[in-house]
Write a protein that holds these residues in place. Structure first.
Motif, mmCIF file in Angstrom:
data_model
loop_
_atom_site.group_PDB
_atom_site.id
_atom_site.type_symbol
_atom_site.label_atom_id
_atom_site.label_comp_id
_atom_site.label_asym_id
_atom_site.label_seq_id
_atom_site.Cartn_x
_atom_site.Cartn_y
_atom_site.Cartn_z
ATOM 1 N N GLY A 78 0.805 -1.223 0.000
ATOM 2 C CA GLY A 78 0.000 0.000 0.000
ATOM 3 C C GLY A 78 0.832 1.264 0.000
ATOM 4 O O GLY A 78 0.294 2.363 0.153
ATOM 5 N N LYS A 79 2.153 1.117 -0.181
ATOM 6 C CA LYS A 79 3.049 2.277 -0.118
ATOM 7 C C LYS A 79 3.632 2.562 -1.503
ATOM 8 O O LYS A 79 4.228 1.679 -2.125
ATOM 9 C CB LYS A 79 4.185 2.016 0.874
ATOM 10 N N VAL A 80 3.477 3.798 -1.943
ATOM 11 C CA VAL A 80 3.997 4.150 -3.264
ATOM 12 C C VAL A 80 5.526 4.095 -3.287
ATOM 13 O O VAL A 80 6.134 3.825 -4.316
ATOM 14 C CB VAL A 80 3.504 5.548 -3.704
ATOM 15 N N GLU A 81 6.163 4.328 -2.134
ATOM 16 C CA GLU A 81 7.622 4.279 -2.085
ATOM 17 C C GLU A 81 8.123 2.859 -2.332
ATOM 18 O O GLU A 81 9.177 2.651 -2.942
ATOM 19 C CB GLU A 81 8.126 4.782 -0.729
ATOM 20 N N GLU A 82 7.366 1.885 -1.849
ATOM 21 C CA GLU A 82 7.720 0.489 -2.099
ATOM 22 C C GLU A 82 7.658 0.196 -3.596
ATOM 23 O O GLU A 82 8.535 -0.475 -4.151
ATOM 24 C CB GLU A 82 6.756 -0.431 -1.340
ATOM 25 N N MET A 83 6.633 0.711 -4.254
ATOM 26 C CA MET A 83 6.528 0.535 -5.702
ATOM 27 C C MET A 83 7.696 1.211 -6.409
ATOM 28 O O MET A 83 8.285 0.656 -7.354
ATOM 29 C CB MET A 83 5.208 1.110 -6.202
ATOM 30 N N ALA A 84 8.052 2.408 -5.976
ATOM 31 C CA ALA A 84 9.151 3.144 -6.602
ATOM 32 C C ALA A 84 10.461 2.374 -6.500
ATOM 33 O O ALA A 84 11.264 2.351 -7.438
ATOM 34 C CB ALA A 84 9.299 4.526 -5.975
ATOM 35 N N ARG A 85 10.679 1.717 -5.354
ATOM 36 C CA ARG A 85 11.905 0.939 -5.178
ATOM 37 C C ARG A 85 11.955 -0.226 -6.167
ATOM 38 O O ARG A 85 13.006 -0.516 -6.752
ATOM 39 C CB ARG A 85 12.025 0.434 -3.743
ATOM 40 N N HIS A 86 10.832 -0.905 -6.354
ATOM 41 C CA HIS A 86 10.794 -2.007 -7.318
ATOM 42 C C HIS A 86 11.033 -1.490 -8.739
ATOM 43 O O HIS A 86 11.712 -2.139 -9.535
ATOM 44 C CB HIS A 86 9.455 -2.728 -7.235
ATOM 45 N N LEU A 87 10.467 -0.347 -9.049
ATOM 46 C CA LEU A 87 10.654 0.232 -10.377
ATOM 47 C C LEU A 87 12.110 0.637 -10.610
ATOM 48 O O LEU A 87 12.650 0.461 -11.706
ATOM 49 C CB LEU A 87 9.733 1.442 -10.559
ATOM 50 N N GLU A 88 12.750 1.167 -9.585
ATOM 51 C CA GLU A 88 14.162 1.547 -9.712
ATOM 52 C C GLU A 88 15.044 0.319 -9.953
ATOM 53 O O GLU A 88 15.977 0.364 -10.760
ATOM 54 C CB GLU A 88 14.613 2.290 -8.457
ATOM 55 N N THR A 89 14.730 -0.759 -9.224
ATOM 56 C CA THR A 89 15.494 -2.000 -9.422
ATOM 57 C C THR A 89 15.324 -2.507 -10.849
ATOM 58 O O THR A 89 16.299 -2.908 -11.502
ATOM 59 C CB THR A 89 15.024 -3.075 -8.430
ATOM 60 N N GLN A 90 14.086 -2.477 -11.345
ATOM 61 C CA GLN A 90 13.837 -2.923 -12.710
ATOM 62 C C GLN A 90 14.519 -2.016 -13.727
ATOM 63 O O GLN A 90 15.037 -2.478 -14.751
ATOM 64 C CB GLN A 90 12.325 -2.967 -12.971
ATOM 65 N N ARG A 91 14.550 -0.717 -13.450
ATOM 66 C CA ARG A 91 15.223 0.224 -14.356
ATOM 67 C C ARG A 91 16.700 -0.112 -14.479
ATOM 68 O O ARG A 91 17.250 -0.082 -15.586
ATOM 69 C CB ARG A 91 15.056 1.660 -13.861
ATOM 70 N N GLU A 92 17.352 -0.460 -13.376
ATOM 71 C CA GLU A 92 18.772 -0.818 -13.428
ATOM 72 C C GLU A 92 18.982 -2.105 -14.224
ATOM 73 O O GLU A 92 19.959 -2.221 -14.965
ATOM 74 C CB GLU A 92 19.329 -0.973 -12.011
ATOM 75 N N GLU A 93 18.079 -3.062 -14.069
ATOM 76 C CA GLU A 93 18.193 -4.294 -14.847
ATOM 77 C C GLU A 93 18.030 -4.019 -16.337
ATOM 78 O O GLU A 93 18.755 -4.577 -17.166
ATOM 79 C CB GLU A 93 17.144 -5.307 -14.380
ATOM 80 N N VAL A 94 17.088 -3.140 -16.677
ATOM 81 C CA VAL A 94 16.884 -2.782 -18.084
ATOM 82 C C VAL A 94 18.110 -2.068 -18.637
ATOM 83 O O VAL A 94 18.550 -2.339 -19.762
ATOM 84 C CB VAL A 94 15.619 -1.907 -18.236
ATOM 85 N N ARG A 95 18.671 -1.157 -17.866
ATOM 86 C CA ARG A 95 19.864 -0.448 -18.322
ATOM 87 C C ARG A 95 21.024 -1.415 -18.550
ATOM 88 O O ARG A 95 21.797 -1.251 -19.496
ATOM 89 C CB ARG A 95 20.258 0.628 -17.300
ATOM 90 N N HIS A 96 21.130 -2.404 -17.673
ATOM 91 C CA HIS A 96 22.173 -3.413 -17.850
ATOM 92 C C HIS A 96 21.959 -4.197 -19.140
ATOM 93 O O HIS A 96 22.902 -4.450 -19.903
ATOM 94 C CB HIS A 96 22.189 -4.355 -16.650
ATOM 95 N N LYS A 97 20.707 -4.574 -19.407
ATOM 96 C CA LYS A 97 20.398 -5.296 -20.638
ATOM 97 C C LYS A 97 20.674 -4.434 -21.868
ATOM 98 O O LYS A 97 21.146 -4.938 -22.892
ATOM 99 C CB LYS A 97 18.942 -5.761 -20.621
ATOM 100 N N ILE A 98 20.377 -3.141 -21.768
ATOM 101 C CA ILE A 98 20.636 -2.230 -22.889
ATOM 102 C C ILE A 98 22.127 -2.174 -23.178
ATOM 103 O O ILE A 98 22.548 -2.210 -24.341
ATOM 104 C CB ILE A 98 20.080 -0.827 -22.587
ATOM 105 N N ARG A 99 22.939 -2.101 -22.114
ATOM 106 C CA ARG A 99 24.393 -2.083 -22.311
ATOM 107 C C ARG A 99 24.857 -3.375 -22.978
ATOM 108 O O ARG A 99 25.726 -3.353 -23.863
ATOM 109 C CB ARG A 99 25.104 -1.882 -20.970
#
Length: 269
Positions: A78-99
């Motif tokens: 129920g916390k938007v900050e928890e969602m933001a943390r998951h999104l940040e983790t996924q963003r780093e994984e995507v950036r790694h895949k892009i590299r």
């Protein structure tokens, strides 16, 4: 029921959102989303209007690459900050895949150029000059009396297979470092057999070395099969007694008889 309090059948929701009823049943099975109402007479699942938007959010997050476990964890908190943390983790994984994909793209560009390179010069018997950037290679020495083909190459393959080189990226191009004095006599005498590295090595090793940037005198030939006439090389370097770095780059023009491949000999000026 009408309006906000109306219930929608599993088929209606599936059609509305473009997903399968099986997916909605799976959400229910894993505890991701239970129907707002289950008809006690026939067991049919029914969903509320708010749940439609909830399902849309789940699908949106799945399309971003989040796992159902992460989505459930974030939504149940129920916390938007928890969602933001998951999104940040996924963003780093995507950036790694892009590299990684960009690295693959660069390698594909290099390999395409490699196979088309010989066709760029239709007169291989004519020497030419070209400028090369700094390069790095891994070279295994050839010992006196050894055959040119297969000896140092086997040692090089053994060394490449060791744990220290597992993270090293190699280019699919091999060759020889040749003896300059022998070249002036019309003889091909390899000093070592090498393979190119894609990037500068992050550690030191006796087999690793840098090839300096600069201008090179170049010519081509099937050095494993034939000799060549060295007169123009002797003429070009007349009066110079200093040794020169001589690189012989292999270019595959077939996939069966590698001894017949052409090499571009590069002499550092």
């Amino acid at each position: 029921m009408q309006g906000k309090n109306r219930y929608y059948s599993i088929g209606e929701v599936a059609d509305l959102l473009g997903i399968s009823a099986q997916t909605l049943r799976y959400y229910d099975k894993i505890g991701m989303l239970q129907p707002a109402h289950v008809n006690p007479q026939n067991g049919y699942r029914q969903y509320s209007y708010d749940q439609i938007h909830y399902i849309e959010r789940i699908r949106y997050l799945q399309n971003l690459g989040l796992s159902l476990n992460d989505i459930r964890s974030a939504l149940e908190s129920g916390k938007v900050e928890e969602m933001a943390r998951h999104l940040e983790t996924q963003r780093e994984e995507v950036r790694h895949k892009i590299r990684e994909l960009r690295d693959i793209e660069e390698s594909l560009d290099w390999y395409i150029h490699y196979y088309r390179y010989l066709g760029e010069n239709r007169y291989p018997q004519i020497p030419f000059k070209k400028r090369e950037d700094e390069r790095y290679l891994m070279a295994a020495p050839l010992y006196p009396g050894e055959a040119i083909y297969g000896t140092a190459g086997y040692r090089l393959t053994q060394e490449k297979s060791k744990p220290a080189f597992r993270s090293v990226k190699f280019l699919r191009q091999t060759g020889y470092i040749l003896d300059y004095a022998s070249l002036l006599e019309g003889k091909i005498r390899p000093l070592s057999y090498f393979v190119y590295l894609k990037d500068a090595p992050a550690f030191q090793h006796p087999f690793l070395q840098k090839v300096p940037a600069g201008e090179y005198l170049c010519f081509r030939g099937q050095i494993l099969l034939e000799s060549y006439e060295p007169s123009y090389v002797r003429t070009f370097f007349r009066g110079e007694d200093k040794p020169h770095l001589v690189i012989a780059n292999e270019y595959e023009d077939n996939f069966r008889e590698f001894e017949k491949c052409f090499y571009e000999i590069q002499i550092l000026l």
